[in-house]
Design a protein around this motif. Structure first.
Motif, PDB file in Angstrom:
ATOM      1  N   UNK A   4      53.931   7.798   7.392  1.00 16.24           N
ATOM      2  CA  UNK A   4      55.318   7.388   7.986  1.00 16.24           C
ATOM      3  C   UNK A   4      55.678   5.907   7.076  1.00 16.24           C
ATOM      4  N   UNK A   5      57.093   5.763   6.852  1.00 15.68           N
ATOM      5  CA  UNK A   5      57.403   4.572   6.486  1.00 15.68           C
ATOM      6  C   UNK A   5      58.005   3.890   7.274  1.00 15.68           C
ATOM      7  N   UNK A   6      58.110   2.430   7.287  1.00 14.69           N
ATOM      8  CA  UNK A   6      58.769   1.727   8.454  1.00 14.69           C
ATOM      9  C   UNK A   6      59.330   0.483   7.757  1.00 14.69           C
ATOM     10  N   UNK A   7      60.441  -0.114   8.121  1.00 13.13           N
ATOM     11  CA  UNK A   7      60.948  -1.272   7.551  1.00 13.13           C
ATOM     12  C   UNK A   7      60.677  -2.268   8.492  1.00 13.13           C
ATOM     13  N   UNK A   8      60.005  -3.528   8.053  1.00 16.50           N
ATOM     14  CA  UNK A   8      59.684  -4.593   8.932  1.00 16.50           C
ATOM     15  C   UNK A   8      60.937  -5.274   9.440  1.00 16.50           C
ATOM     16  N   UNK A   9      61.165  -5.480  10.479  1.00 18.33           N
ATOM     17  CA  UNK A   9      62.046  -5.849  11.451  1.00 18.33           C
ATOM     18  C   UNK A   9      62.025  -7.346  11.853  1.00 18.33           C
ATOM     19  N   UNK A  10      60.775  -7.788  11.842  1.00 22.25           N
ATOM     20  CA  UNK A  10      60.746  -9.291  12.267  1.00 22.25           C
ATOM     21  C   UNK A  10      61.200 -10.382  11.405  1.00 22.25           C
ATOM     22  N   UNK A  11      61.946 -11.159  11.913  1.00 24.09           N
ATOM     23  CA  UNK A  11      62.550 -11.871  10.729  1.00 24.09           C
ATOM     24  C   UNK A  11      61.555 -13.032  10.240  1.00 24.09           C
ATOM     25  N   UNK A  12      59.987 -12.993  10.772  1.00 21.07           N
ATOM     26  CA  UNK A  12      59.060 -13.740   9.897  1.00 21.07           C
ATOM     27  C   UNK A  12      58.287 -12.716   9.248  1.00 21.07           C
ATOM     28  N   UNK A  60      60.858  -5.412   4.200  1.00 23.01           N
ATOM     29  CA  UNK A  60      59.842  -4.594   3.366  1.00 23.01           C
ATOM     30  C   UNK A  60      59.711  -3.306   3.966  1.00 23.01           C
ATOM     31  N   UNK A  61      59.596  -2.348   3.147  1.00 26.76           N
ATOM     32  CA  UNK A  61      59.388  -1.033   3.593  1.00 26.76           C
ATOM     33  C   UNK A  61      57.633  -0.881   3.248  1.00 26.76           C
ATOM     34  N   UNK A  62      57.156  -0.573   4.421  1.00 24.18           N
ATOM     35  CA  UNK A  62      55.576  -0.312   4.225  1.00 24.18           C
ATOM     36  C   UNK A  62      55.087   1.213   4.735  1.00 24.18           C
ATOM     37  N   UNK A  63      54.308   1.564   4.196  1.00 19.42           N
ATOM     38  CA  UNK A  63      53.660   2.835   4.499  1.00 19.42           C
ATOM     39  C   UNK A  63      52.545   2.926   5.319  1.00 19.42           C
ATOM     40  N   UNK A  64      52.525   3.660   6.463  1.00 15.45           N
ATOM     41  CA  UNK A  64      51.470   3.895   7.155  1.00 15.45           C
ATOM     42  C   UNK A  64      50.877   5.348   7.287  1.00 15.45           C
ATOM     43  N   UNK A  65      49.386   5.279   7.283  1.00  7.60           N
ATOM     44  CA  UNK A  65      48.742   6.588   7.144  1.00  7.60           C
ATOM     45  C   UNK A  65      47.616   6.590   8.212  1.00  7.60           C
ATOM     46  N   UNK A  66      47.416   7.927   8.688  1.00  3.69           N
ATOM     47  CA  UNK A  66      46.535   8.082   9.746  1.00  3.69           C
ATOM     48  C   UNK A  66      46.144   9.445   9.282  1.00  3.69           C
ATOM     49  N   UNK A  67      44.622   9.889  10.071  1.00  4.21           N
ATOM     50  CA  UNK A  67      44.354  11.266   9.911  1.00  4.21           C
ATOM     51  C   UNK A  67      43.583  11.489  11.128  1.00  4.21           C
ATOM     52  N   UNK A  73      51.395  10.896  16.634  1.00  9.10           N
ATOM     53  CA  UNK A  73      51.997  10.022  17.543  1.00  9.10           C
ATOM     54  C   UNK A  73      51.489   8.588  17.530  1.00  9.10           C
ATOM     55  N   UNK A  74      50.313   8.394  16.933  1.00 10.36           N
ATOM     56  CA  UNK A  74      50.036   6.999  16.853  1.00 10.36           C
ATOM     57  C   UNK A  74      51.028   6.294  15.802  1.00 10.36           C
ATOM     58  N   UNK A  75      51.274   7.195  14.637  1.00 11.48           N
ATOM     59  CA  UNK A  75      52.119   6.576  13.519  1.00 11.48           C
ATOM     60  C   UNK A  75      53.424   6.285  14.195  1.00 11.48           C
ATOM     61  N   UNK A  76      53.988   7.285  15.036  1.00  6.88           N
ATOM     62  CA  UNK A  76      55.386   7.108  15.666  1.00  6.88           C
ATOM     63  C   UNK A  76      55.355   5.889  16.399  1.00  6.88           C
ATOM     64  N   UNK A  77      54.464   5.320  17.156  1.00  4.74           N
ATOM     65  CA  UNK A  77      54.544   4.301  18.040  1.00  4.74           C
ATOM     66  C   UNK A  77      54.324   2.918  17.145  1.00  4.74           C
ATOM     67  N   UNK A  78      53.545   3.069  16.067  1.00  4.92           N
ATOM     68  CA  UNK A  78      53.474   1.959  15.288  1.00  4.92           C
ATOM     69  C   UNK A  78      54.808   1.740  14.436  1.00  4.92           C
ATOM     70  N   UNK A  79      55.164   2.907  14.223  1.00  8.42           N
ATOM     71  CA  UNK A  79      56.341   2.501  13.200  1.00  8.42           C
ATOM     72  C   UNK A  79      57.724   2.063  14.228  1.00  8.42           C
ATOM     73  N   UNK A  80      57.831   2.412  15.506  1.00  7.60           N
ATOM     74  CA  UNK A  80      58.595   1.765  16.376  1.00  7.60           C
ATOM     75  C   UNK A  80      58.277   0.196  16.667  1.00  7.60           C
ATOM     76  N   UNK A  81      57.369  -0.089  16.584  1.00  7.35           N
ATOM     77  CA  UNK A  81      56.731  -1.384  16.668  1.00  7.35           C
ATOM     78  C   UNK A  81      57.420  -2.333  15.651  1.00  7.35           C
ATOM     79  N   UNK A  82      57.078  -1.789  14.383  1.00  9.07           N
ATOM     80  CA  UNK A  82      57.330  -2.563  13.127  1.00  9.07           C
ATOM     81  C   UNK A  82      58.918  -2.569  13.020  1.00  9.07           C
ATOM     82  N   UNK A  83      59.605  -1.557  13.457  1.00  6.36           N
ATOM     83  CA  UNK A  83      60.915  -1.594  13.420  1.00  6.36           C
ATOM     84  C   UNK A  83      61.662  -2.168  14.559  1.00  6.36           C
ATOM     85  N   UNK A  84      60.977  -3.120  15.194  1.00  2.00           N
ATOM     86  CA  UNK A  84      61.476  -4.014  16.498  1.00  2.00           C
ATOM     87  C   UNK A  84      61.409  -5.312  16.071  1.00  2.00           C
TER      88      UNK A  84
END
Length: 89
Positions: A4-12, A60-67, A73-84
């Motif tokens: 999954x790709x996620x865009x970092x939303x935190x201001x810092x 910044x757009x980061x790439x998360x990987x899991x196997x 499900x893990x990546x979906x939860x982590x993407x949601x966190x990063x995009x908050x």
């Protein structure tokens, strides 16, 4: 392998508090997770030092990987966190 790709939303970016919260969330997952910045290597997403070394700032757009079972499900939860914006909470 799920990815999954996620865009970092935190201001810092992924520093201090957001990185700590993200690492805690990664460690709660049932599968190992890696994270990579554009053009960078896959790093252990459960390591605070790896996250700090990414230099991932806001936007910044980061790439998360899991196997493994539960990877999607893990990546979906982590993407949601990063995009908050974890700095705002």
């Amino acid at each position: 392998m799920a990815e999954r790709q996620a865009t970092i939303a935190s201001s810092s970016g992924l520093h201090a508090r957001p990185a700590k919260l993200f690492v805690q969330a990664v460690k709660e997952q049932s599968v190992p997770v890696t994270i990579a910045a554009p053009g960078g290597p896959d790093l252990n997403a459960g390591s605070i030092l790896s996250l700090m070394g990414l230099g991932a700032s806001n936007g910044t757009v980061v790439t998360l990987k899991a196997e493994g079972e539960g990877a999607d499900e893990a990546l979906d939860a982590l993407v949601a966190l990063l995009e908050t914006d974890l700095d705002a909470e």
